[in-house]
Design a protein around this motif. Structure first.
Motif, PDB file in Angstrom:
ATOM      1  N   ILE A 125      41.466  34.395  48.141  1.00 52.65           N
ATOM      2  CA  ILE A 125      42.731  34.046  48.313  1.00 52.65           C
ATOM      3  C   ILE A 125      43.736  33.873  47.201  1.00 52.65           C
ATOM      4  N   PRO A 126      44.896  34.841  47.091  1.00 55.65           N
ATOM      5  CA  PRO A 126      45.322  35.582  47.849  1.00 55.65           C
ATOM      6  C   PRO A 126      44.341  37.157  47.962  1.00 55.65           C
ATOM      7  N   LEU A 171      52.186  29.555  49.178  1.00 50.19           N
ATOM      8  CA  LEU A 171      50.757  30.348  49.210  1.00 50.19           C
ATOM      9  C   LEU A 171      50.853  31.534  49.363  1.00 50.19           C
ATOM     10  N   ALA A 175      45.757  23.332  45.966  1.00 53.27           N
ATOM     11  CA  ALA A 175      45.225  24.749  45.487  1.00 53.27           C
ATOM     12  C   ALA A 175      44.004  25.123  45.904  1.00 53.27           C
ATOM     13  N   HIS A 231      43.940  25.613  49.609  1.00 57.48           N
ATOM     14  CA  HIS A 231      44.604  27.136  49.680  1.00 57.48           C
ATOM     15  C   HIS A 231      43.080  28.179  49.722  1.00 57.48           C
ATOM     16  N   ILE A 290      45.896  25.915  54.989  1.00 60.36           N
ATOM     17  CA  ILE A 290      47.393  25.959  54.430  1.00 60.36           C
ATOM     18  C   ILE A 290      47.869  24.582  54.327  1.00 60.36           C
TER      19      ILE A 290
END
Ligand SMILES: Cc1ncc(COP(=O)(O)O)c(C=O)c1O
Length: 455
Positions: free
Chosen positions: A29-30, A53, A409, A412, A417
Motif C-alpha cells: 500500500i499504495p 492515504l 501509517a 494504512h 483507513i
C-alpha cells in the motif's frame, strides 16, 4: 433485510457495488496503479491538496474501499464522517438515479422543486426542540456556518462572533478565521474576517480539572470582558469538537453557555456538521445534554456522500433576513436533496442511531482495554460511532504526535483507513460507516491495536 441487520451479517455483501466485506491486500500500500496516479496528481493537481492515504478508489460500500490495484481496505473514516449509511448505499443510488433522469438543476431560487421543501421539513422535524423552525440548504459545511453567522448578525443587528479553542468550522475566509488551528488551515492565508473572538473550551484531559460549569464561566468571563454581550451576535460551538481532537466538553459546559446566551440575546449556534445524523448515537449530539440550539448547522452525513448542508433553527431568527438574502446557485441541488431524503429515511427506518451506539460499545470496550494495557493511550473519548484515542508520553502527559503518525501509517500499510486529528496532532479518530459489519470493524480495531503495540 435492513441495513443494520445486513451490517451484522458478514456473509452478505452490502453497498451499491455489492463488495465482499473483507480486508484483502494484493499489493503493498499504495500499489503500483495508485503510485502512478499519485505521479499524475503531482503534475495536474495543486500541491496544496494533501492526501491522507494515496490509494485511489475504484469502488466502495459497506465497510470497505477497493482501490485501483484490487486491494480491499477497511474504512474507519467514512470520508470524514460523511458516508454514515455507507458508500453508494442502494436506496441513495436508486433515489439519485431517479432524480437524475428527471432534472439535474434549476436553481431553487429560480424555479423551485418539492424535494428541497421535504428536506427542510425533515430537518425541522429531526433537529432538537419542538419549537417552530425553518431551514435553508447549501452545499458545503463551511457555507452552512457562514450563513448561520449571516443570519444571526441580521437578526440581532450585532456583529461579534465567539468561537472556541480547538474549533474547526471550515476553509472559507470567515470559517478559516473561526477555525483555531494555524497549520495547515490558516497560516499564510490571512487576513481573516474581523469580529471573530476565541474563548477557552472545556477539554477535560487538559484543562486542570475544571468541571463543565467552571469551564463555561471561565469562557463567559472572558467574553464579558473582551467583547460584551451587547456586541455579540452569536456563539458557535461544536457539541463534540471534530478536527480539534474529538473533545467532549465536561457535562454542564454547553448548558451553561446556552443559558448565558438566552439571557443575553446571543444566538447559540451548534455546528453539528461532523456530529450530526446518528453518528454519536443520537440523531444530533446536542441531545445528550438536552441542548436546544437556536440554530444548527448540518452537512456531511446528511446525504450519503452528495454535497448538501443546511441551517435549521428558530423561525423568528431564520425568517429575519430580507428576501433574496440567502441562497446560492447549487444550494439544495435536486440530486443532493433526493440523496438526503433516501439517507434520512435509511437512518430512521434502519434505526442507525442504535447501530451507532452498538458500534460505540464495540469501540469503547476495546479502547478502554487498550488504555489499561498501554499508558501511551492517555484518553479514550467520544460518543457512539465517533470515538478517539489521544496518545501521550506517559512520563509527562505531553502529546505524542510522532507516535500517532506511526500508528496511522502502520494501519494504512495493513489496509485500514485511519484518520488523525487534534490541535497537537496526537489524536486518532474513528468514524466507521454505520454500514460496517461487526467482524470487519473488530478486525480493523485489532489492526490498530497491533500497530500501536509495535509502534
Ligand atoms: C464541525 C465542522 N464544521 C464545519 C466543517 C466544514 O465542512 P465542509 O468541509 O463541508 O466545508 C467541518 C468539516 O470537517 C466540520 O467538521
Amino acid at each position: 433485510m435492513t441495513l443494520t441487520e445486513t451490517a451484522r451479517s458478514t456473509a452478505t455483501p452490502i453497498g451499491g457495488p455489492s463488495l465482499p466485506q473483507e480486508r484483502k491486500l494484493v499489493t503493498t500500500i499504495p500499489g503500483p496503479k495508485s503510485r502512478a496516479l499519485s505521479e499524475r496528481k503531482a503534475q495536474a493537481v495543486s500541491a496544496g491538496v494533501g492526501i491522507a492515504l494515496p490509494v485511489y478508489v475504484a469502488a466502495a460500500g459497506g465497510g470497505v474501499l477497493v482501490d485501483v490495484d484490487g486491494n480491499s481496505l477497511i474504512d474507519l473514516g467514512s470520508g470524514i464522517a460523511v458516508t454514515g449509511v455507507g458508500n453508494s448505499a442502494p436506496r441513495v443510488v436508486e433515489a439519485v438515479a431517479a432524480q437524475l433522469a428527471q432534472f439535474t438543476h434549476t436553481c431553487f431560487t429560480v424555479a423551485p422543486y418539492d424535494s428541497y421543501i421535504e428536506v427542510a421539513e425533515a430537518l425541522n422535524r429531526l433537529t432538537p426542540g419542538d419549537h417552530l423552525k425553518r431551514s435553508v440548504l447549501f452545499s458545503s459545511g463551511a457555507e452552512a456556518v457562514e450563513n448561520a453567522v449571516k443570519i444571526a448578525r441580521y437578526f440581532t443587528g450585532k456583529q461579534a462572533i465567539v468561537v472556541f479553542d480547538h474549533a474547526y468550522h471550515g476553509r472559507t475566509n470567515l470559517t478559516m478565521g473561526m477555525t483555531a488551528k494555524s497549520q495547515p488551515y490558516k497560516s499564510g492565508f490571512g487576513p481573516f474576517a474581523p469580529e471573530v473572538y476565541r474563548a477557552p473550551m472545556s477539554y477535560p484531559l487538559r484543562d486542570g480539572g475544571l468541571d463543565g460549569v467552571e469551564a463555561a464561566n471561565r469562557a463567559i468571563s472572558q467574553i464579558d470582558k473582551q467583547i460584551g454581550a451587547s456586541n455579540l451576535a452569536a456563539l458557535v460551538i461544536e457539541p463534540i469538537q471534530g478536527e480539534g481532537g474529538f473533545i467532549v466538553p465536561a457535562p454542564g459546559f454547553l448548558a451553561t453557555l446556552l443559558a448565558w446566551c438566552r439571557a443575553n440575546e446571543v444566538v447559540f449556534i451548534a455546528d453539528e456538521i461532523q456530529t450530526g445524523f446518528a453518528r454519536t448515537g443520537h440523531m444530533f449530539a446536542c441531545e445528550y445534554e438536552g441542548i436546544v440550539p437556536d440554530l444548527i448547522c448540518t452537512a456531511k452525513g446528511i446525504a450519503g456522500g452528495l454535497p448538501l448542508s443546511g441551517v435549521t433553527g428558530r423561525a423568528d431568527i431564520m425568517d429575519s433576513p430580507k428576501v433574496g438574502g440567502l441562497g446560492g446557485t447549487y444550494a439544495g441541488n435536486p440530486l443532493a436533496c433526493a440523496a438526503a431524503l433516501a439517507t434520512i429515511d435509511t437512518y430512521e427506518s434502519d434505526n442507525l442511531v442504535e447501530r451507532a451506539r452498538a458500534i460505540g460499545t464495540i469501540m469503547s470496550g476495546r479502547f478502554t482495554a487498550l488504555a489499561a494495557a498501554d499508558l501511551r493511550v492517555g484518553d479514550v473519548r467520544g460518543r457512539g460511532a465517533m470515538m478517539a484515542i489521544e496518545l501521550i508520553d506517559p512520563a509527562t502527559g505531553a502529546p505524542d504526535a510522532a507516535l500517532t503518525s506511526r500508528v496511522i501509517a502502520g494501519a494504512h500499510a495493513e489496509g485500514v483507513i485511519l484518520l488523525g486529528c487534534g490541535t497537537y496532532g496526537n489524536v486518532i479518530r474513528f468514524l466507521p460507516p454505520l454500514s460496517i459489519p461487526d467482524a470487519l470493524l473488530i478486525e480493523g480495531l485489532q489492526v490498530v491495536a497491533d500497530t500501536l503495540a509495535k509502534a
